[in-house]
Scaffold this motif. Structure first.
Motif, PDB file in Angstrom:
ATOM      1  N   ASN A 253       8.140  14.278  -3.924  1.00 20.30           N
ATOM      2  CA  ASN A 253       7.076  15.469  -3.822  1.00 20.30           C
ATOM      3  C   ASN A 253       5.960  13.886  -4.078  1.00 20.30           C
ATOM      4  O   ASN A 253       5.440  13.814  -5.443  1.00 20.30           O
ATOM      5  N   PHE A 254       5.063  14.522  -2.517  1.00 21.28           N
ATOM      6  CA  PHE A 254       3.851  12.655  -2.638  1.00 21.28           C
ATOM      7  C   PHE A 254       2.572  13.220  -3.804  1.00 21.28           C
ATOM      8  O   PHE A 254       1.686  12.613  -3.485  1.00 21.28           O
ATOM      9  N   ALA A 255       2.800  14.492  -3.874  1.00 23.22           N
ATOM     10  CA  ALA A 255       1.753  14.949  -4.319  1.00 23.22           C
ATOM     11  C   ALA A 255       2.150  14.245  -5.921  1.00 23.22           C
ATOM     12  O   ALA A 255       0.995  14.039  -6.752  1.00 23.22           O
ATOM     13  N   ASN A 256       2.839  14.502  -6.870  1.00 24.31           N
ATOM     14  CA  ASN A 256       3.332  13.843  -7.628  1.00 24.31           C
ATOM     15  C   ASN A 256       3.062  11.929  -8.101  1.00 24.31           C
ATOM     16  O   ASN A 256       3.788  11.722  -9.141  1.00 24.31           O
ATOM     17  N   PHE A 257       3.062  11.585  -6.775  1.00 23.73           N
ATOM     18  CA  PHE A 257       2.796   9.912  -6.586  1.00 23.73           C
ATOM     19  C   PHE A 257       1.547   9.695  -7.784  1.00 23.73           C
ATOM     20  O   PHE A 257       0.211  10.069  -7.459  1.00 23.73           O
ATOM     21  N   GLN A 258       2.457   8.274  -8.485  1.00 21.38           N
ATOM     22  CA  GLN A 258       1.010   7.802  -8.922  1.00 21.38           C
ATOM     23  C   GLN A 258       0.082   6.918  -8.811  1.00 21.38           C
ATOM     24  O   GLN A 258       0.585   5.926  -8.097  1.00 21.38           O
ATOM     25  N   VAL A 259      -1.182   7.125  -8.247  1.00 20.63           N
ATOM     26  CA  VAL A 259      -1.349   6.063  -7.623  1.00 20.63           C
ATOM     27  C   VAL A 259      -1.899   4.980  -8.286  1.00 20.63           C
ATOM     28  O   VAL A 259      -2.324   4.950  -9.514  1.00 20.63           O
ATOM     29  N   GLU A 260      -2.190   3.626  -7.436  1.00 20.17           N
ATOM     30  CA  GLU A 260      -2.104   2.115  -8.498  1.00 20.17           C
ATOM     31  C   GLU A 260      -3.732   2.547  -8.375  1.00 20.17           C
ATOM     32  O   GLU A 260      -4.079   2.372  -7.601  1.00 20.17           O
ATOM     33  N   PRO A 261      -3.510   0.943  -9.278  1.00 14.99           N
ATOM     34  CA  PRO A 261      -5.693   0.829  -9.185  1.00 14.99           C
ATOM     35  C   PRO A 261      -5.732  -0.248  -8.277  1.00 14.99           C
ATOM     36  O   PRO A 261      -4.513  -0.904  -7.360  1.00 14.99           O
ATOM     37  N   GLU A 262      -6.687  -0.101  -7.082  1.00 18.11           N
ATOM     38  CA  GLU A 262      -7.545  -0.346  -6.629  1.00 18.11           C
ATOM     39  C   GLU A 262      -7.369  -2.014  -6.477  1.00 18.11           C
ATOM     40  O   GLU A 262      -7.566  -2.906  -8.245  1.00 18.11           O
ATOM     41  N   ILE A 263      -7.324  -2.726  -5.328  1.00 20.57           N
ATOM     42  CA  ILE A 263      -6.996  -4.136  -5.453  1.00 20.57           C
ATOM     43  C   ILE A 263      -8.752  -4.424  -5.060  1.00 20.57           C
ATOM     44  O   ILE A 263      -9.599  -3.871  -5.194  1.00 20.57           O
ATOM     45  N   ILE A 264      -9.237  -5.969  -5.908  1.00 18.32           N
ATOM     46  CA  ILE A 264     -10.614  -6.137  -5.862  1.00 18.32           C
ATOM     47  C   ILE A 264     -10.921  -6.685  -4.054  1.00 18.32           C
ATOM     48  O   ILE A 264      -9.690  -7.193  -3.104  1.00 18.32           O
ATOM     49  N   LYS A 265     -12.150  -6.798  -3.357  1.00 17.66           N
ATOM     50  CA  LYS A 265     -12.524  -7.361  -2.471  1.00 17.66           C
ATOM     51  C   LYS A 265     -12.785  -8.575  -2.112  1.00 17.66           C
ATOM     52  O   LYS A 265     -12.272  -8.568  -1.023  1.00 17.66           O
ATOM     53  N   THR A 266     -12.610  -9.289  -3.405  1.00 18.69           N
ATOM     54  CA  THR A 266     -12.690 -10.421  -2.706  1.00 18.69           C
ATOM     55  C   THR A 266     -11.282 -11.136  -4.103  1.00 18.69           C
ATOM     56  O   THR A 266     -11.126 -12.590  -4.452  1.00 18.69           O
ATOM     57  N   GLY A 267     -10.282 -10.542  -3.803  1.00 18.06           N
ATOM     58  CA  GLY A 267      -9.083 -11.304  -4.394  1.00 18.06           C
ATOM     59  C   GLY A 267      -8.345 -12.222  -3.047  1.00 18.06           C
ATOM     60  O   GLY A 267      -8.755 -12.612  -2.251  1.00 18.06           O
TER      61      GLY A 267
END
Length: 517
Positions: free
Chosen positions: A97-111
């Protein structure tokens, strides 16, 4: 505005012409074996990381590896990587179920690219630009699925409303509706076409897109890179999806299957418009019937003539496109400044059409006719911006520089449409030179002498009408034909053939069979 879509299906693919007030403004060609179209989703394998470019080359099955820059990774790249691996290895019958998917932290713009794609993993990517010239496709990890009224973007919960909807109340109403019906882990962008639509229509469009995402999830199960996961809709339905409005009053198709698909699609997204689709089955080719062939031939040359007598010269280089505006014989009065303004305004409308029609992208430099008054330059800039407004590609128009040049940038999404409207000259084979008449006369006489020496009689020479006149002109004993008769002791018949080019000639015997030399 009166809009028509004319669809010509042929064995090699489908051609789609968009007419606005009977004038051709867009021409699309979808090959029968089309692949790597903008919007297609692929499971790609990262092949090489290039820290100096902060980019990666990804194998998606094209002959050249596709290009993925860090700025196209999406802030949710880590979530996308996690989702891709989870979907590939998922063994449950119904899928997770995609609704239960745990989203990871965003990457930084300058990475850095090697911090995100270390280990060269498999990743779900979307075609951002089709392959152009020697370049492979350009990729993006910012997955988006467009519908008629909304666009969904996975791994976030943002709701945004198109800025082209100017009413603050309408924007707030749409925001509240979408926030109420939006599934978890999906961001939603409300398109301009959603203005005035009710909750049921928006919910139906959103539900169809969520179902498409579930299809992607199912297609990823057990997939091996490189593999196509989902194809964008056909050009016909994608154009209808983006363009269909109250001005769209006719769709004509010459293929029964495409007709049924198009009618069903319109029946689903806009039932009140279903009757605008018609099936064409007359004998004349559909593009000839609606005057499209003639417009194509007139519009794709190096020189484009305008109704007033002015004309454009369009040149292409590797770096940019150059358009020169010439006044020709146009004159609207004795005022030179007014003449220049009128010609430039007419040219601006045609240039905006040419950019859409040829799908020119990158930098376009336009050399308008010089004007001295700042007010006229401002009028031209405003007119150009207004003419470019219907263009769906992202673009920017800069004011006229002190050198009298206007610069335009336009988003390049695919190779430009280039239709060759010239043929190689059959007389000179493209060299620009042909044998002089004297040399041609000598060559004919040399062949004639050879044939007579080898006992050929009752010869007939067939030439172009101009050459026929040259060889037979003059009174008896003065024409070349009579001189040959006295020289070789036999009459040589000379016939003309309008299908021959100027320097073409052939000899025939008394049975009218050609003599090969």
């Amino acid at each position: 505005m009166n809009k028509e879509l004319i669809i010509n299906a042929a064995p090699q693919g489908v051609e789609i012409a968009l007419l606005e007030d009977k004038k051709l403004v867009e021409l699309h060609h979808e090959k029968a074996d089309a692949s790597f179209a903008v919007g297609d989703l692929y499971l790609g394998k990262v092949k090489k990381l290039i820290p100096g470019l902060n980019a990666a080359f990804v194998d998606v099955g094209f002959e050249k590896d596709a290009f993925l820059h860090y700025t196209d990774l999406s802030p949710y790249a880590r979530s996308l990587l996690k989702f891709t691996q989870q979907a590939i290895s998922d063994n449950s019958p119904q899928g997770f179920n995609f609704a239960n998917f745990q989203v990871e932290p965003e990457i930084i713009k300058t990475g850095k690219i090697n911090e995100v794609l270390s280990g060269k993993p498999n990743i779900l990517v979307q075609i951002l630009k089709e392959p152009i010239a020697a370049k492979g496709p350009r990729l993006s990890c910012e997955i988006s699925l467009p519908g008629r009224f909304v666009v969904i973007t996975p791994f976030n919960d943002i709701v945004a409303v198109s800025r082209k909807i100017h009413s603050a109340e309408e924007r707030k109403r749409l925001q509240k509706i979408v926030e109420a019906i939006k599934p978890k882990n999906f961001g939603v962008i409300v398109r301009t076409a959603a203005e005035g639509k009710n909750t049921a229509e928006l919910h139906e469009d959103l539900a169809a897109l969520v179902e498409t995402w579930e299809t992607i999830q199912a297609n990823l199960k057990g997939a091996v890179a490189p593999a196509k996961i989902l194809s964008e809709q056909t050009k016909t339905t994608s154009i209808l999806r983006d363009l269909l409005n109250e001005d769209f009053n006719r769709v004509v198709v010459n293929d029964r299957n495409i007709y049924n698909d198009t009618r069903n699609y319109i029946q689903r997204i806009a039932p009140e418009k279903a009757e605008i689709v018609s099936f064409y089955h007359n004998g004349l080719p559909i593009f000839d019937q609606y005057g499209i062939t003639k417009q194509v031939k007139a519009a794709f040359g190096k020189t484009v003539n305008l109704p007033s007598g002015a004309y454009l010269i369009i040149e292409h280089t590797e770096a940019l496109h150059v358009i020169d505006v010439n006044s020709g014989y146009k004159s609207v009065g004795n005022n030179q400044e007014q003449n220049a303004l009128e010609t430039n305004l007419e040219a601006a409308a045609e240039i905006s059409r040419q950019l859409r029609l040829r799908d020119l992208g990158g930098i376009i430099v336009v050399d308008f006719i010089d004007m001295k008054l700042p007010d006229n330059k401002r009028k031209l800039l405003e007119a150009m911006e207004e003419c470019m407004r219907p263009d769906r590609a992202k673009h920017a128009v800069l004011p006229i520089s002190k050198f009298g040049l206007m610069q335009i940038t336009r988003q390049r999404m695919k190779p430009e449409v280039n239709i060759n409207t010239q043929e190689v000259c059959p007389s000179c084979a493209g060299t620009g030179k042909i044998s002089s008449t004297l040399l041609l006369e000598d060559e004919i006489e040399k062949n004639l002498s050879y044939l007579i020496t080898h006992q050929h009689k009752d010869l007939t020479l067939v030439v172009h009408p101009i050459m026929h006149a040259y060889l037979t002109k003059g009174s008896m004993f003065k024409s070349k034909q009579w001189k040959w008769r006295w020289k070789y002791g036999q009459k040589v018949k000379i016939r003309e053939n309008t299908n021959y080019h100027l320097t073409e000639f052939h000899f025939f015997d008394k049975h009218d069979d050609e003599i090969k030399l």
